[in-house]
Design a protein around this motif. Structure first.
Motif, short mmCIF file in Angstrom:
data_model
loop_
_atom_site.label_atom_id
_atom_site.label_comp_id
_atom_site.label_asym_id
_atom_site.label_seq_id
_atom_site.Cartn_x
_atom_site.Cartn_y
_atom_site.Cartn_z
N ILE A 29 0.84 -1.19 0.00
CA ILE A 29 0.00 0.00 0.00
C ILE A 29 0.87 1.24 0.00
CG2 ILE A 29 -1.66 1.33 1.35
CD1 ILE A 29 -2.92 -1.25 2.23
N GLN A 30 0.61 2.12 -0.97
CA GLN A 30 1.33 3.37 -1.06
C GLN A 30 0.30 4.50 -1.11
OE1 GLN A 30 4.21 3.43 -4.21
NE2 GLN A 30 4.69 1.28 -3.98
N THR A 31 0.57 5.58 -0.43
CA THR A 31 -0.36 6.70 -0.41
C THR A 31 0.10 7.75 -1.41
OG1 THR A 31 -0.87 6.35 1.91
CG2 THR A 31 -1.40 8.50 1.01
N ASN A 99 -5.39 3.36 -4.20
CA ASN A 99 -4.18 2.56 -4.01
C ASN A 99 -4.08 1.59 -5.19
OD1 ASN A 99 -1.89 1.28 -2.83
ND2 ASN A 99 -3.23 -0.28 -1.94
#
Length: 225
Positions: A29-31, A99
């Motif tokens: 998960i990357q914001t 995401n």
């Protein structure tokens, strides 16, 4: 882009895919911070009649080749018991995830989130046709354009209708008003008002992709979380 450079970029992409995936290919998960609007859509399955006016409008507005589609309406059924019986209709298109696995695995940055709109898009000038984004998308809504040789998909008509201050063509074409489009960052937008008053679900929400395609379930359908 010449053939040798395309091969080089595809090869380099393998490292990018390894770097952005975890055990068993689970996306990390990357914001991605959005500076402007967060456009989203609701498909009201209880109103959809499966006429495919949205599909036709999408193809015409965005010059989608005959061999491809950005949007499908999948029919299932019949369901229910006579005389209360009908078909159900499911919209298959880009979920414009917050995401998005397709963005995380792209080795060239061709797949990206537009920070002014929150829309997931593709830059054909940077795409090398490696198809990592197609493989990574859990919704199976991407394809390689046979003309540009670039990955492509729904962009909420960002470069056509939306650029002219209009609604996406699918929304305008729907005869039953089964599609609602708007900005999640605007408390007074049509979509936020609808989300406060309708029971909705998001397809494959459990994957952590944070899809911005919301769905009002048909009363005959089993909600897919």
């Amino acid at each position: 882009m010449d053939h040798s450079r395309r091969k080089l970029m595809i090869g380099l992409g393998a490292g990018a895919m390894i770097a952005t995936t975890g055990v068993a290919g689970t996306s990390i998960i990357q914001t991605i911070e959005i500076d402007g609007k967060r456009y989203a859509m609701i498909h009201d399955e209880s109103l959809c009649i499966g006429c495919e006016a949205c599909v036709i409008a999408c193809k015409e507005t965005n010059n989608v080749p005959d061999s491809a589609t950005r949007l499908e309406i999948i029919r299932s059924g019949p369901v229910g018991e006579f005389p209360d019986i009908r078909y159900s209709f499911f919209r298959k298109s880009c979920q414009h995830c917050e995401n998005p696995p397709c963005v995380h695995v792209c080795p060239t940055g061709a797949s990206y989130i537009d920070k002014k709109t929150g829309i997931v898009d593709v830059n054909p000038d940077r795409c090398v046709g490696c198809q990592y984004c197609i493989a990574a998308c859990p919704y199976k809504v991407r394809y390689i354009d046979p003309v540009t040789k670039s990955a492509d998909k729904c962009d909420f008509c960002r470069k056509s209708k939306l650029a002219n201050g209009e609604l996406p063509s699918c929304v305008e074409a729907c005869p039953k008003q089964a599609l609602i489009f708007g900005d999640l960052n605007d408390p007074q937008s049509d979509i936020n008002i609808a989300l406060k008053n309708k029971a909705v679900y998001r397809y494959k929400k459990y994957l952590g992709t944070k899809p911005k395609m919301f769905r009002v379930p048909d009363k005959f359908n089993e909600v897919q979380s």
